[in-house]
Design an enzyme around this catalytic site. Structure first.
Site, short mmCIF file in Angstrom:
data_model
loop_
_atom_site.label_atom_id
_atom_site.label_comp_id
_atom_site.label_asym_id
_atom_site.label_seq_id
_atom_site.Cartn_x
_atom_site.Cartn_y
_atom_site.Cartn_z
N SER A 143 -93.42 -15.29 26.80
CA SER A 143 -92.65 -14.16 26.27
C SER A 143 -93.63 -13.23 25.56
CB SER A 143 -91.62 -14.67 25.27
OG SER A 143 -91.14 -13.62 24.46
N TYR A 198 -88.20 -19.71 18.07
CA TYR A 198 -88.51 -19.22 19.42
C TYR A 198 -89.96 -18.70 19.48
CZ TYR A 198 -87.91 -16.55 23.78
OH TYR A 198 -88.03 -16.05 25.05
#
Ligand code: BGC
Length: 272
Positions: A157, A170
């Site tokens: 990401s 995350y």
């Protein structure tokens, strides 16, 4: 139009392939000629979606099989790889895609919320990468000399580099993926196993629907994207297909950002 990347005869496992980026990757790899293992979580909804992806692939003339496994569980991952090679023989490509979010302000984040994200996004990627490395190393006969012995592609990401308030679990998981990927790339390169990441920015999928499904949310999201549009799963999928193919044979240990410039600090344009 002929597909540019050729993966014919290759076998790919895509984790979390029942929706979002994973689904897009599974469809793209199949279009490029790969036989695809569509992994999904072992629940009814994911199973139905996984089977729908397989159906889409077979309707288009490709080959695919759906296999249930919770990739955060060691036994499930072993079972996934066993079932995959029973079905399609040698595995050539792992796309380590499955990932989740559990946002919470740090003062309220439960250990369960922390752990669930780390278990799926980081430990799950480790378990699958380990299983893939074992499969590639034990493979006989070896693939042709001009090809890699196997390819692992992590779906990371932009948050492997961009800090993310209220999603510290995350961001920590994706920061971990960055060095996990690079360490494995360094370790496995002499065995001709290539390891890379694709780091998507904001892609139109269910995981971030609140960030794009109203005009106001989309307008505020677009301020973070210099290229002026949200990404689509196909944007990511094409990058993955290239990294999975022999066209990228000299690429290992790299992170390819597919983010419309989100990592370019767009707020500094004309400022600072
Ligand atoms: C997250 C999305 C988010 C994007 C950009 C991704 O890793 O899963 O929810 O929109 O990063 O912030």
């Amino acid at each position: 139009m002929r597909h540019a990347v050729d993966l014919s005869g290759r076998v790919a496992i895509v984790t979390g392939a029942n929706s979002g980026i994973g689904r897009g990757v599974a469809l793209e790899l199949a279009r490029a000629g790969a036989k695809v293992v569509v992994n999904h979580r072992p629940n009814q909804d994911s199973e139905q979606r996984g089977h729908a992806v397989v159906q889409d692939i077979t309707n288009a003339g490709g080959q695919a099989v759906a296999i249930a496994a919770d990739i955060s569980r060691e036994d499930d991952v072993e079972q996934l790889f066993r079932a995959a090679s029973n079905h399609f023989q040698d595995i050539d490509i792992l796309v380590n895609n499955a990932g989740i979010e559990q946002p919470a302000p740090i003062q309220d984040m439960t250990l369960a919320q922390w752990q669930k994200v780390i278990d799926t996004n980081l430990t799950g990627q480790f378990l699958c990468a380990r299983a893939a490395a074992r499969a590639f190393l034990n493979r006989t006969p070896k693939p042709p000399a001009e090809a890699a012995a196997g390819k692992i592609i992590f779906i990371s990401s932009v948050h492997e580099v961009i800090p993310w308030a209220f999603q510290s679990n995350y961001a920590a998981s994706k920061g971990g993926v960055s060095l996990l990927m690079q360490s494995l790339a360094q370790e496995l390169a002499p065995m001709k196993i290539r390891v890379n990441s694709v780091a998507p920015g904001a892609i139109r999928t269910p995981i971030n629907a609140p960030a794009w499904n109203t005009p106001e949310a989309l307008a505020s999201l677009l301020k973070l994207i210099p290229y002026g549009r949200i990404g689509e799963p196909e944007d990511v999928a094409r990058a993955v297909a290239w990294l999975a193919s022999d066209d990228s044979d000299y690429v290992t240990g790299s992170t390819l950002f597919v983010d419309g410039g989100m990592t370019l600090y767009p707020e500094f344009r004309g400022a600072g």
